[in-house]
Design an enzyme around this catalytic site. Structure first.
Site, PDB file in Angstrom:
ATOM      1  N   ASP A  24       8.670  34.073  -0.924  1.00  0.00           N
ATOM      2  CA  ASP A  24       9.574  33.338  -0.035  1.00  0.00           C
ATOM      3  C   ASP A  24      10.864  34.130   0.134  1.00  0.00           C
ATOM      4  OD1 ASP A  24       7.801  31.193   0.465  1.00  0.00           O
ATOM      5  OD2 ASP A  24       8.251  30.360  -1.503  1.00  0.00           O
ATOM      6  N   LYS A  46       1.330  35.351  -1.286  1.00  0.00           N
ATOM      7  CA  LYS A  46       1.439  34.245  -0.313  1.00  0.00           C
ATOM      8  C   LYS A  46       2.576  34.497   0.670  1.00  0.00           C
ATOM      9  CE  LYS A  46       3.050  29.897  -1.033  1.00  0.00           C
ATOM     10  NZ  LYS A  46       3.732  29.371   0.158  1.00  0.00           N
ATOM     11  N   ASP A  73       0.403  30.709   4.396  1.00  0.00           N
ATOM     12  CA  ASP A  73       0.703  29.293   4.141  1.00  0.00           C
ATOM     13  C   ASP A  73       1.614  28.749   5.227  1.00  0.00           C
ATOM     14  OD1 ASP A  73       0.930  26.844   2.889  1.00  0.00           O
ATOM     15  OD2 ASP A  73       2.429  27.532   1.441  1.00  0.00           O
ATOM     16  N   LEU A  74       1.014  28.397   6.369  1.00  0.00           N
ATOM     17  CA  LEU A  74       1.806  27.878   7.488  1.00  0.00           C
ATOM     18  C   LEU A  74       1.646  26.365   7.630  1.00  0.00           C
ATOM     19  CD1 LEU A  74       1.135  30.711  10.101  1.00  0.00           C
ATOM     20  CD2 LEU A  74       2.977  30.523   8.422  1.00  0.00           C
ATOM     21  N   LYS A  75       0.742  25.779   6.869  1.00  0.00           N
ATOM     22  CA  LYS A  75       0.514  24.308   6.901  1.00  0.00           C
ATOM     23  C   LYS A  75       0.467  23.817   8.346  1.00  0.00           C
ATOM     24  CE  LYS A  75       2.806  23.664   2.431  1.00  0.00           C
ATOM     25  NZ  LYS A  75       3.401  25.006   2.261  1.00  0.00           N
ATOM     26  N   ASP A  78      -0.733  20.093  14.284  1.00  0.00           N
ATOM     27  CA  ASP A  78      -0.425  19.871  15.703  1.00  0.00           C
ATOM     28  C   ASP A  78      -1.676  19.268  16.321  1.00  0.00           C
ATOM     29  OD1 ASP A  78       0.613  20.114  18.377  1.00  0.00           O
ATOM     30  OD2 ASP A  78       1.847  21.797  17.717  1.00  0.00           O
ATOM     31  N   PRO A  80      -5.332  19.135  18.031  1.00  0.00           N
ATOM     32  CA  PRO A  80      -6.445  20.011  17.678  1.00  0.00           C
ATOM     33  C   PRO A  80      -6.523  21.306  18.495  1.00  0.00           C
ATOM     34  CG  PRO A  80      -7.170  17.726  17.631  1.00  0.00           C
ATOM     35  CD  PRO A  80      -5.763  17.713  18.162  1.00  0.00           C
ATOM     36  N   THR A  82      -4.214  23.032  20.027  1.00  0.00           N
ATOM     37  CA  THR A  82      -3.127  23.960  19.670  1.00  0.00           C
ATOM     38  C   THR A  82      -3.413  24.621  18.325  1.00  0.00           C
ATOM     39  OG1 THR A  82      -1.563  22.674  20.935  1.00  0.00           O
ATOM     40  CG2 THR A  82      -0.636  24.097  19.250  1.00  0.00           C
ATOM     41  N   THR A 137       3.927  18.907  -2.931  1.00  0.00           N
ATOM     42  CA  THR A 137       4.368  18.715  -4.316  1.00  0.00           C
ATOM     43  C   THR A 137       5.847  18.326  -4.395  1.00  0.00           C
ATOM     44  OG1 THR A 137       4.477  21.125  -4.362  1.00  0.00           O
ATOM     45  CG2 THR A 137       2.675  20.102  -5.546  1.00  0.00           C
ATOM     46  N   GLN A 196      10.889  20.614  -6.267  1.00  0.00           N
ATOM     47  CA  GLN A 196       9.543  20.077  -6.521  1.00  0.00           C
ATOM     48  C   GLN A 196       9.659  18.751  -7.263  1.00  0.00           C
ATOM     49  OE1 GLN A 196       7.130  21.338  -5.098  1.00  0.00           O
ATOM     50  NE2 GLN A 196       6.999  23.565  -5.226  1.00  0.00           N
ATOM     51  N   GLY A 216       6.110  30.598  -7.422  1.00  0.00           N
ATOM     52  CA  GLY A 216       7.223  31.224  -6.734  1.00  0.00           C
ATOM     53  C   GLY A 216       8.407  31.424  -7.639  1.00  0.00           C
ATOM     54  N   ARG A 217       9.383  30.518  -7.512  1.00  0.00           N
ATOM     55  CA  ARG A 217      10.701  30.759  -8.085  1.00  0.00           C
ATOM     56  C   ARG A 217      10.741  30.958  -9.587  1.00  0.00           C
ATOM     57  NH1 ARG A 217      12.810  25.785  -4.560  1.00  0.00           N
ATOM     58  NH2 ARG A 217      10.637  25.249  -5.028  1.00  0.00           N
TER      59      ARG A 217
END
Ligand code: C5P
Length: 241
Positions: A24, A46, A73-75, A78, A80, A82, A137, A196, A216-217
């Protein structure tokens, strides 16, 4: 125990294939150098919203060239069509995993899965695995009924895996036993949890059935990231198969 004591992970380390490094950052050069430093402990890199906003699919290409399996990881969430069309473009770029938000529903998830396959086929690659995010999370409440519904949606629409908190694993495993289980939101005991809400320790997550931990962090912002990564790998090594 120090990073030097632990050393780099041995070749073929069991923990490495279970660890995804959340890069990130807002600069691809910085992300690549951090990923290279931590490569002994992480097989997966990621690319999330921040790095994708900065560098786009070039981030995927570069990290794959550096030898990582890339987790995009764009989650996506929108309508279907698109999502299907965006997934087709992403399916060409060499990612190993791509995330969709299961709250988008079955038609959206199925369009995403089909889009990834179509895009990958256009360039002769294997299709990325679609992962359905259940409940973030960072959300405190994740009712079991909702988790079970979302895991079932991911399964029914052809996703290869699900993303959930460690605490959600019993419900999610029962609803979709064959799916890959990806778990973010882990922290060593007593470490800052940042934003989190539903955290567990890495060893708790693996013992509960996580196949891949997103970290991550607790590593990337540690004073000594190599040492934090080595400690993490040592913590889970005996719990993974
Ligand atoms: O370990 P840390 O809390 O820094 O991990 C945060 C990363 O995990 C971010 O990249 C975030 O997008 C991702 N993530 C998450 N929760 C989810 C899915 C992904 O925190 N449900």
């Amino acid at each position: 125990m120090t990073g030097a004591d632990l050393g780099a992970a041995p070749v073929g380390d069991r923990a490495r294939s279970h660890l995804a490094l959340a890069l990130d950052l807002d600069d691809l050069g910085d992300a690549r150098s951090l990923a290279r430093r931590l490569a002994p402990w992480f097989a997966v890199a990621k690319v999330g919203l921040e790095l994708f906003a900065a560098a786009g699919t070039e981030a995927v290409r570069a990290l794959a060239e550096d030898g990582f399996e890339v987790f995009l990881d764009l989650k996506l969430h929108d309508i279907p069509e698109t999502v299907g069309r965006a997934a087709r473009v992403l399916g060409r770029c060499g990612a190993r995993y791509v995330t969709f938000h299961t709250s988008g529903g079955e038609a959206m998830l199925a369009a995403g899965v089909a889009g990834l396959a179509a895009g990958a086929a256009e360039v002769g690659r294997a299709a990325p695995a679609a992962l359905g995010v259940t409940v973030l999370t960072s959300t405190r409440d994740a009712p079991a009924q909702l988790l079970a519904e979302r895991a079932a949606l991911a399964r029914a629409s052809g996703c290869a895996g699900i993303v959930c908190a460690a605490a959600d694993l019993p419900v999610v495993r029962a609803a979709a036993p064959a799916l890959l289980r990806v778990v973010p939101g882990t922290r060593p005991r007593g470490a800052p949890v940042h934003d989190q809400a539903r955290v567990a320790t890495p060893e708790e997550a693996v013992a509960a059935g996580a196949d891949l931990l997103v970290v991550g962090r607790s590593v990337t912002r540690a004073d000594d990231p190599e040492r934090a990564a080595a400690c993490l790998a040592a913590t889970i090594r005996d719990h993974v198969t």
